[in-house]
Write a protein that holds these residues in place. Structure first.
Motif, PDB file in Angstrom:
ATOM      1  N   HIS A  49      -5.718 -10.053  -1.226  1.00 60.02           N
ATOM      2  CA  HIS A  49      -5.542  -8.723  -1.760  1.00 60.02           C
ATOM      3  C   HIS A  49      -4.346  -9.232  -3.037  1.00 60.02           C
ATOM      4  O   HIS A  49      -3.155  -9.796  -2.803  1.00 60.02           O
ATOM      5  CB  HIS A  49      -4.682  -7.878  -0.895  1.00 60.02           C
ATOM      6  N   LEU A  50      -4.857  -8.992  -4.432  1.00 57.90           N
ATOM      7  CA  LEU A  50      -3.789  -9.502  -5.374  1.00 57.90           C
ATOM      8  C   LEU A  50      -3.159  -8.167  -6.062  1.00 57.90           C
ATOM      9  O   LEU A  50      -2.060  -8.520  -6.516  1.00 57.90           O
ATOM     10  CB  LEU A  50      -4.591 -10.466  -6.187  1.00 57.90           C
ATOM     11  N   LEU A  51      -3.760  -7.264  -6.262  1.00 56.05           N
ATOM     12  CA  LEU A  51      -3.313  -6.211  -7.330  1.00 56.05           C
ATOM     13  C   LEU A  51      -2.628  -5.056  -6.252  1.00 56.05           C
ATOM     14  O   LEU A  51      -3.575  -4.481  -5.383  1.00 56.05           O
ATOM     15  CB  LEU A  51      -4.311  -5.593  -8.189  1.00 56.05           C
ATOM     16  N   SER A  52      -1.783  -4.529  -6.222  1.00 58.05           N
ATOM     17  CA  SER A  52      -1.248  -3.360  -5.680  1.00 58.05           C
ATOM     18  C   SER A  52      -0.803  -2.166  -6.458  1.00 58.05           C
ATOM     19  O   SER A  52      -0.625  -2.567  -7.701  1.00 58.05           O
ATOM     20  CB  SER A  52       0.126  -3.825  -4.771  1.00 58.05           C
ATOM     21  N   GLU A  53      -0.740  -1.103  -6.267  1.00 55.68           N
ATOM     22  CA  GLU A  53      -0.481  -0.012  -6.774  1.00 55.68           C
ATOM     23  C   GLU A  53       0.127   1.284  -5.985  1.00 55.68           C
ATOM     24  O   GLU A  53      -0.540   1.500  -5.038  1.00 55.68           O
ATOM     25  CB  GLU A  53      -1.676   0.776  -7.684  1.00 55.68           C
ATOM     26  N   THR A  54       1.279   1.794  -6.469  1.00 55.68           N
ATOM     27  CA  THR A  54       1.817   3.099  -5.886  1.00 55.68           C
ATOM     28  C   THR A  54       0.955   4.098  -5.962  1.00 55.68           C
ATOM     29  O   THR A  54       0.365   4.479  -6.996  1.00 55.68           O
ATOM     30  CB  THR A  54       3.128   3.232  -6.236  1.00 55.68           C
ATOM     31  N   ASN A  89       5.263  -8.408  -1.214  1.00 58.61           N
ATOM     32  CA  ASN A  89       3.977  -9.202  -1.129  1.00 58.61           C
ATOM     33  C   ASN A  89       4.543 -10.587  -0.997  1.00 58.61           C
ATOM     34  O   ASN A  89       5.899 -11.104  -1.451  1.00 58.61           O
ATOM     35  CB  ASN A  89       3.557  -9.410  -2.614  1.00 58.61           C
ATOM     36  N   ALA A  90       3.766 -11.387   0.003  1.00 58.53           N
ATOM     37  CA  ALA A  90       4.192 -12.870   0.224  1.00 58.53           C
ATOM     38  C   ALA A  90       3.830 -13.312  -1.110  1.00 58.53           C
ATOM     39  O   ALA A  90       2.695 -13.070  -1.899  1.00 58.53           O
ATOM     40  CB  ALA A  90       3.276 -13.193   1.496  1.00 58.53           C
ATOM     41  N   TYR A 146       2.987  -0.482   0.102  1.00 54.26           N
ATOM     42  CA  TYR A 146       1.769  -0.487  -0.703  1.00 54.26           C
ATOM     43  C   TYR A 146       1.396  -1.922  -1.300  1.00 54.26           C
ATOM     44  O   TYR A 146       0.493  -2.014  -1.976  1.00 54.26           O
ATOM     45  CB  TYR A 146       2.140   0.522  -1.941  1.00 54.26           C
ATOM     46  N   GLY A 147       2.255  -2.989  -0.593  1.00 52.89           N
ATOM     47  CA  GLY A 147       1.842  -4.134  -1.046  1.00 52.89           C
ATOM     48  C   GLY A 147       0.612  -4.797   0.087  1.00 52.89           C
ATOM     49  O   GLY A 147       0.024  -5.817  -0.253  1.00 52.89           O
ATOM     50  N   MET A 148       0.356  -4.107   1.025  1.00 50.21           N
ATOM     51  CA  MET A 148      -0.899  -4.197   2.101  1.00 50.21           C
ATOM     52  C   MET A 148      -0.610  -5.475   2.924  1.00 50.21           C
ATOM     53  O   MET A 148      -1.480  -5.923   3.530  1.00 50.21           O
ATOM     54  CB  MET A 148      -2.018  -4.348   1.395  1.00 50.21           C
ATOM     55  N   GLU A 181       9.944  -8.018  -2.620  1.00 49.63           N
ATOM     56  CA  GLU A 181       9.935  -6.638  -2.357  1.00 49.63           C
ATOM     57  C   GLU A 181      10.530  -5.946  -3.408  1.00 49.63           C
ATOM     58  O   GLU A 181      11.443  -6.075  -4.084  1.00 49.63           O
ATOM     59  CB  GLU A 181      10.899  -6.243  -0.978  1.00 49.63           C
ATOM     60  N   VAL A 182       9.477  -4.955  -3.891  1.00 53.06           N
ATOM     61  CA  VAL A 182       9.805  -3.986  -4.951  1.00 53.06           C
ATOM     62  C   VAL A 182      10.087  -2.587  -4.441  1.00 53.06           C
ATOM     63  O   VAL A 182       9.054  -2.063  -3.962  1.00 53.06           O
ATOM     64  CB  VAL A 182       8.455  -4.041  -6.006  1.00 53.06           C
TER      65      VAL A 182
END
Ligand code: FRU
Length: 449
Positions: free
Chosen positions: A380-385, A416-417, A262-264, A404-405
């Protein structure tokens, strides 16, 4: 040869997809799309890295390079299998019909042709690029089956009594599809069937992978043009729980998919079996600019893929978990390969991992990398599960350029990088955060004292 631990990174210049991932004769072999000349995508070679344990990697230079009529402009993605002690690699050979006059490493207006090739090796280290390549599937000519240009990334596996191959393609650039082939001898391949979902699922399906797990079949594909949210990365890796019938190569694909991550940033993942028979995955982490040391492109940590019901889990590989076994009290004590932080989050709480924010909102995890990522149009800055079902236990694996979360042991993962994170972690003062770093060679750790 260059050694790296945990996150495998480009040895120099540019890398993208993992290729030919396999455990063979005591080594994990991980090949990858490699442009050895510049910090950008170009004529594709296969770079090669090996590992005994999925933790420490050694780069071995170039394994495949363009050398025939069919692959003269690139050795695109593909996969590996072992048979009779030999390693077989299958991949897509690309031939440009019109080379870009301003750049010999790209073609003009997508004018190229794709064939599927095979090459074998007796030991996994030597490849006869000059004499050893054969075409197993020539460029498609029947438009009802698939596209002459956009058909690529063969993934091969052994079924009950024959070999199977899944290929990514497009139906007239309208929607992505996968093609299934069968073979009894690994050399002659017959087209059997195809599967697709339609125009809402991207115009081209790259890097397909299919495998059975204890909980059922899983299809992973990387559809191009899937997202239409204005962000830069429209291509995303997704996975579906599927049913596959070998005799007819019929695949039932549900409407609902999960993002693989989900980090895209993760794309074009590939799986294989590890030394214990578990399904293990590697994926490319896309980067918007080179790391400080002058390389671009890296891989996520190896993840165990499991299916339970219709949900697909991506869990930290046990070898990686075991490697992070040295407990530390402060991240300044972490090795240069990074650290693991383990904690729980209550609704409304935020953890700040050197500028990378992880927040729980209701039963979802949100991340924000604004402070540690370049700002550009479409970033892409914001991610969400999606909604979590089972608490909110967080395991963060933080490296200089990748965070990595893992949430609830791989119920969802956000990778996320990042660039320029600070050396601090802030969670609520009274929170317990367990920190681990890599055991150095010969060091004793928890439980061994
Ligand atoms: C996915 C991809 C593959 C192709 C390769 C070329 O990232 O576009 O479909 O084989 O990269 O480098």
């Amino acid at each position: 040869m260059k050694r790296q631990r945990l996150h495998l990174k480009a040895p120099d210049n540019w890398i993208n997809d993992p290729n030919g991932f396999i455990y063979y004769k005591g080594y994990y072999h991980l090949f990858y799309q490699y442009f050895p000349y510049e910090l950008r995508w170009g004529t594709m070679h296969w770079g090669h890295a090996v590992s005994r344990d999925l933790v420490t990697w050694e780069h071995r230079g170039v394994a495949l390079y363009p050398s025939t009529h069919e692959d003269r402009n690139g050795c695109f993605s593909g996969s590996a299998i072992e048979e009779d002690g030999k390693l077989y690699l299958v991949y897509t050979g690309v031939r440009y019909e019109v080379v870009n006059p301003e750049d010999p490493h790209t073609c003009l207006d997508e004018q190229f042709e794709s064939a599927q090739l095979m090459i074998t090796s007796e030991d996994g280290f030597h490849f006869d690029n000059e004499e050893g390549k054969t075409v197993i599937i020539p460029p498609l000519t029947d438009k009802k089956i698939g596209d002459r240009t956009h058909t690529r990334d063969p993934k091969i596996w052994k079924g009950k009594d024959r070999w199977y191959l899944i290929l990514g393609s497009t139906m007239e650039e309208k929607y992505g599809e996968v093609l299934f082939y069968q073979s009894e001898d690994l050399h002659t391949w017959t087209y059997v069937n195809k599967a697709w979902k339609g125009p809402d699922y991207g115009w081209m399906w790259e890097c397909p992978d299919f495998f059975e797990t204890e909980g059922g079949g899983v299809l992973m594909v990387s559809p191009m043009g899937l997202l239409k949210n204005g962000e830069k990365e429209k291509n995303q890796s997704v996975c579906f729980p599927v049913e596959f019938t070998e005799s007819t190569c019929q695949m039932e694909i549900p409407d609902q998919y999960q993002f693989t991550d989900y980090g895209m940033d993760l794309y074009a993942p590939q799986t294989t079996r590890d030394s214990e028979g578990r399904r293990v995955m590697e994926g490319w982490i896309r980067m918007p600019k080179p790391a400080e040391e002058g390389w671009i492109g890296m891989f996520c940590l190896p993840r165990i893929v499991e299916r339970k019901g219709n949900h697909i889990y991506f869990r930290i590989h046990p070898n990686v978990r075991a490697a992070y076994s040295k407990e530390i009290t402060d991240i300044s004590c972490a090795s240069e390969d990074g650290y693991m932080a383990v904690f729980e989050l209550e609704d409304g709480e935020t953890a700040d991992i050197g500028g990378f924010l992880i927040k729980r909102k209701g039963n979802r995890i949100q991340t924000d990398r604004t402070a540690v990522y370049p700002s550009f149009e479409g970033a892409h800055l914001l991610s969400e599960t999606p909604e979590l079902t089972d608490g909110c236990r967080i395991e963060v694996l933080a490296d200089k350029n990748l965070i990595e979360v893992y949430i609830n042991d791989g119920e969802y993962v956000i990778s996320n990088a990042v660039y320029g994170t600070g050396d601090f972690i802030k969670v609520n003062i009274e929170k317990t955060v367990h920190l681990y770093t890599l055991k150095e060679h010969g060091e004793r750790t928890r439980g061994e004292e």
